[in-house]
Design an enzyme around this catalytic site. Structure first.
Site, mmCIF file in Angstrom:
data_model
loop_
_atom_site.group_PDB
_atom_site.id
_atom_site.type_symbol
_atom_site.label_atom_id
_atom_site.label_comp_id
_atom_site.label_asym_id
_atom_site.label_seq_id
_atom_site.Cartn_x
_atom_site.Cartn_y
_atom_site.Cartn_z
ATOM 1 N N GLY A 13 -2.636 -11.543 -16.758
ATOM 2 C CA GLY A 13 -1.217 -11.693 -16.225
ATOM 3 C C GLY A 13 -0.124 -12.345 -16.943
ATOM 4 N N GLY A 16 3.727 -11.912 -16.535
ATOM 5 C CA GLY A 16 4.463 -12.492 -15.141
ATOM 6 C C GLY A 16 5.398 -13.560 -15.632
ATOM 7 N N GLN A 17 5.629 -14.361 -14.462
ATOM 8 C CA GLN A 17 6.787 -15.293 -14.534
ATOM 9 C C GLN A 17 6.225 -16.667 -15.367
ATOM 10 O OE1 GLN A 17 7.670 -17.472 -10.967
ATOM 11 N NE2 GLN A 17 9.267 -18.666 -11.942
ATOM 12 N N ASP A 57 -7.262 -4.796 -15.962
ATOM 13 C CA ASP A 57 -7.125 -5.096 -14.532
ATOM 14 C C ASP A 57 -8.713 -6.317 -14.077
ATOM 15 O OD1 ASP A 57 -7.614 -4.758 -11.832
ATOM 16 O OD2 ASP A 57 -7.378 -2.627 -11.670
ATOM 17 N N TYR A 147 -2.966 -15.330 0.520
ATOM 18 C CA TYR A 147 -2.691 -15.897 -0.633
ATOM 19 C C TYR A 147 -3.478 -17.503 -0.834
ATOM 20 C CZ TYR A 147 -0.109 -18.038 -4.614
ATOM 21 O OH TYR A 147 0.429 -18.441 -6.018
ATOM 22 N N LYS A 151 -6.492 -18.765 -2.899
ATOM 23 C CA LYS A 151 -6.383 -20.020 -3.909
ATOM 24 C C LYS A 151 -7.502 -21.059 -3.402
ATOM 25 C CE LYS A 151 -3.407 -18.576 -6.775
ATOM 26 N NZ LYS A 151 -3.930 -18.288 -8.097
ATOM 27 N N ILE A 177 7.649 -22.626 -8.894
ATOM 28 C CA ILE A 177 8.095 -22.644 -10.133
ATOM 29 C C ILE A 177 9.533 -21.928 -10.577
ATOM 30 C CG2 ILE A 177 7.394 -22.056 -12.598
ATOM 31 C CD1 ILE A 177 5.527 -24.108 -11.203
HETATM 32 N N1 LIG Z 1 5.226 -18.913 -10.071
HETATM 33 C C1 LIG Z 1 5.023 -19.783 -9.042
HETATM 34 O O1 LIG Z 1 5.824 -20.311 -8.227
HETATM 35 C C2 LIG Z 1 3.746 -20.040 -8.826
HETATM 36 C C3 LIG Z 1 3.268 -20.965 -8.039
HETATM 37 C C4 LIG Z 1 1.860 -21.497 -7.632
HETATM 38 C C5 LIG Z 1 1.020 -20.834 -8.293
HETATM 39 N N2 LIG Z 1 1.092 -20.048 -9.142
HETATM 40 C C6 LIG Z 1 0.070 -19.199 -9.686
HETATM 41 O O2 LIG Z 1 0.261 -19.125 -11.331
HETATM 42 C C7 LIG Z 1 -0.375 -18.095 -11.734
HETATM 43 C C8 LIG Z 1 0.693 -17.110 -12.347
HETATM 44 O O3 LIG Z 1 1.654 -16.748 -11.512
HETATM 45 P P1 LIG Z 1 3.223 -15.966 -11.728
HETATM 46 O O4 LIG Z 1 4.179 -16.703 -11.320
HETATM 47 O O5 LIG Z 1 3.403 -15.793 -13.466
HETATM 48 O O6 LIG Z 1 2.756 -14.613 -11.226
HETATM 49 P P2 LIG Z 1 3.622 -13.316 -11.332
HETATM 50 O O7 LIG Z 1 3.427 -12.519 -9.988
HETATM 51 O O8 LIG Z 1 4.787 -13.259 -12.173
HETATM 52 O O9 LIG Z 1 2.513 -12.564 -12.538
HETATM 53 C C9 LIG Z 1 1.246 -12.228 -12.268
HETATM 54 C C10 LIG Z 1 0.807 -11.279 -13.140
HETATM 55 O O10 LIG Z 1 -0.379 -10.627 -12.726
HETATM 56 C C11 LIG Z 1 -0.435 -9.027 -13.027
HETATM 57 N N3 LIG Z 1 -1.300 -8.707 -12.260
HETATM 58 C C12 LIG Z 1 -1.335 -8.339 -11.068
HETATM 59 N N4 LIG Z 1 -2.504 -7.400 -10.602
HETATM 60 C C13 LIG Z 1 -3.391 -7.522 -11.519
HETATM 61 C C14 LIG Z 1 -4.795 -7.076 -11.891
HETATM 62 N N5 LIG Z 1 -5.235 -6.543 -10.911
HETATM 63 N N6 LIG Z 1 -5.246 -7.473 -13.318
HETATM 64 C C15 LIG Z 1 -4.391 -7.774 -13.949
HETATM 65 N N7 LIG Z 1 -3.137 -8.168 -13.852
HETATM 66 C C16 LIG Z 1 -2.843 -8.186 -12.728
HETATM 67 C C17 LIG Z 1 1.053 -8.839 -12.770
HETATM 68 O O11 LIG Z 1 1.337 -7.576 -13.642
HETATM 69 C C18 LIG Z 1 1.890 -10.061 -13.201
HETATM 70 O O12 LIG Z 1 2.069 -9.642 -14.655
HETATM 71 C C19 LIG Z 1 -0.859 -17.505 -10.507
HETATM 72 O O13 LIG Z 1 -2.159 -17.655 -10.284
HETATM 73 C C20 LIG Z 1 -0.242 -17.841 -9.406
HETATM 74 O O14 LIG Z 1 -0.779 -17.693 -8.023
HETATM 75 C C21 LIG Z 1 2.659 -19.361 -9.509
#
Ligand SMILES: NC(=O)c1ccc[n+]([C@@H]2O[C@H](COP(=O)([O-])OP(=O)(O)OC[C@H]3O[C@@H](n4cnc5c(N)ncnc54)[C@H](O)[C@@H]3O)[C@@H](O)[C@H]2O)c1
Length: 321
Positions: A13, A16-17, A57, A147, A151, A177
């Site tokens: 991932g 992602g963010q 994936d 979700y 978790k 975040i």
């Molecule tokens: N951003 C937040 O506010 C927040 C808060 C609590 C927990 N989290 C956790 O932090 C982690 C990262 O979150 P984020 O905000 O960067 O999420 P995001 O949605 O921005 O990024 C997630 C990434 O996972 C990738 N993805 C989706 N399906 C996939 C698959 N089958 N195989 C491989 N990659 C895949 C997506 O392409 C994306 O790049 C996650 O575990 C999320 O649950 C985030």
């Protein structure tokens, strides 16, 4: 338990963010050639140019195994996930990616004897039966979203792998975040990022949560700091593994609006709560993170007003009106 040091990292991932901001920090520490970006669907990202990358994936264990083999990976930061609001739209996909994906990563870590794994959890792991103020480290969970369910399962599974198989897996219950590089990927706290773009571009924002919905939040620099500090901590000092509460600030949309008003005085906010309100209402308002503070010295740097100033400063330069 392996005493080896992290040398070569795979980030799932990675675009992602959180990944898009964690990756540059990991590159600074470990060297850009030692951080492999696991990307789900290939896209144009600056970071891809000077780092090894591979399409992964996480629902396909063979692809994780192949990447670990090919790049000689010893540590995985497992960030691939389907977030809360997106997960309620497609709970089946959320199950597959979040539960099967995490299981696959942990299995590869066990089989390949990896040095460390980072598996983040979330405040979504809590539910409406959880005490909502100063939510304890150990308490009733009972989340009501797919979700959140995924978790909690991830936390339990990761702890199981630690105690049963000596896999050094660590994780934080991230709050919402807030960041300015990559837009959030479909969570319930996304309003706290969107509001800045709209305040700067259009001077108005329609919020999808009610004005008084207080939630725990954290600015990205603190998120990165917490992640790296936990991964660096001496294992002997950790009383918990995959499920540390971490907190930085708690606020409502109205609190955030008032803080933005101090810098953008003609900004207006309107409220039109949608399906995400129900999710937000089932989450904590604030977290007790005293275990993280005691065990590995957690301390956030950014308050609400410091975060708001920095977000507006950075985004005003980035956004062309
Ligand atoms: N951003 C937040 O506010 C927040 C808060 C609590 C927990 N989290 C956790 O932090 C982690 C990262 O979150 P984020 O905000 O960067 O999420 P995001 O949605 O921005 O990024 C997630 C990434 O996972 C990738 N993805 C989706 N399906 C996939 C698959 N089958 N195989 C491989 N990659 C895949 C997506 O392409 C994306 O790049 C996650 O575990 C999320 O649950 C985030």
């Amino acid at each position: 338990m392996s005493k080896n040091l992290t040398k070569k990292i795979l980030v799932t991932g990675a675009t992602g963010q959180i990944g898009s901001e964690l990756v540059p920090e990991l590159k600074k520490i470990y060297g850009k050639e030692n951080v492999v970006l696991g990307i789900h669907k290939r896209k144009n990202v600056d970071d891809l140019e000077d780092s090894p990358s591979t399409v992964i994936d996480v629902t396909n264990k063979n692809l994780i195994e192949d990447a670990v083999q090919e790049f000689d990976i010893d540590t995985i930061y497992h960030l691939a996930a389907i977030l809360s609001a997106a997960g309620e739209k497609d709970p089946w996909l959320a199950w597959k990616v979040n539960i099967d994906g995490t299981y696959n990563v942990l299995e590869v870590a066990r089989e390949k004897k990896l040095v460390k794994v980072f598996c983040p959890s979330s405040i979504a792991a809590f539910g409406p039966d959880t005490p909502r103020v100063n939510t304890p480290q150990i308490t009733v969970m009972n989340p009501k979203t797919m979700y959140g369910l995924s978790k909690v399962t991830g936390e339990l599974l990761a702890n199981y792998y630690f105690y049963k198989f000596n896999v050094d897996v660590r994780g934080l219950r991230y709050p919402g975040i807030i960041s300015n590089k990559t837009l959030p990927g479909g969570g319930t706290t996304d309003y706290a990022v969107e509001i800045f773009y709209e305040a700067i571009k259009n001077k108005k924002y329609v919020c999808f949560l009610k004005s008084d919905t207080v939630l725990p939040m954290m600015y990205m620099p603190d998120c990165i700091k917490a992640t790296l500090n936990l991964m660096d901590a001496e294992i002997q000092s950790l009383r918990y593994h995959s499920d540390y509460n971490v907190a930085a600030m708690s606020f409502s949309p109205d609190d955030l609006f008032k803080e933005i008003l101090k810098i953008i005085p003609d900004f207006k906010i309107y409220y039109n709560p949608d399906h995400r309100q129900k999710i937000a209402d089932s989450w904590p308002q604030s977290l007790d993170d005293s275990s993280a503070r005691k065990d590995w010295g957690w301390k956030p740097d950014f308050t609400l007003s410091e975060m708001v100033k920095d977000m507006i400063n950075v985004l005003s330069k980035k956004i062309t009106i």
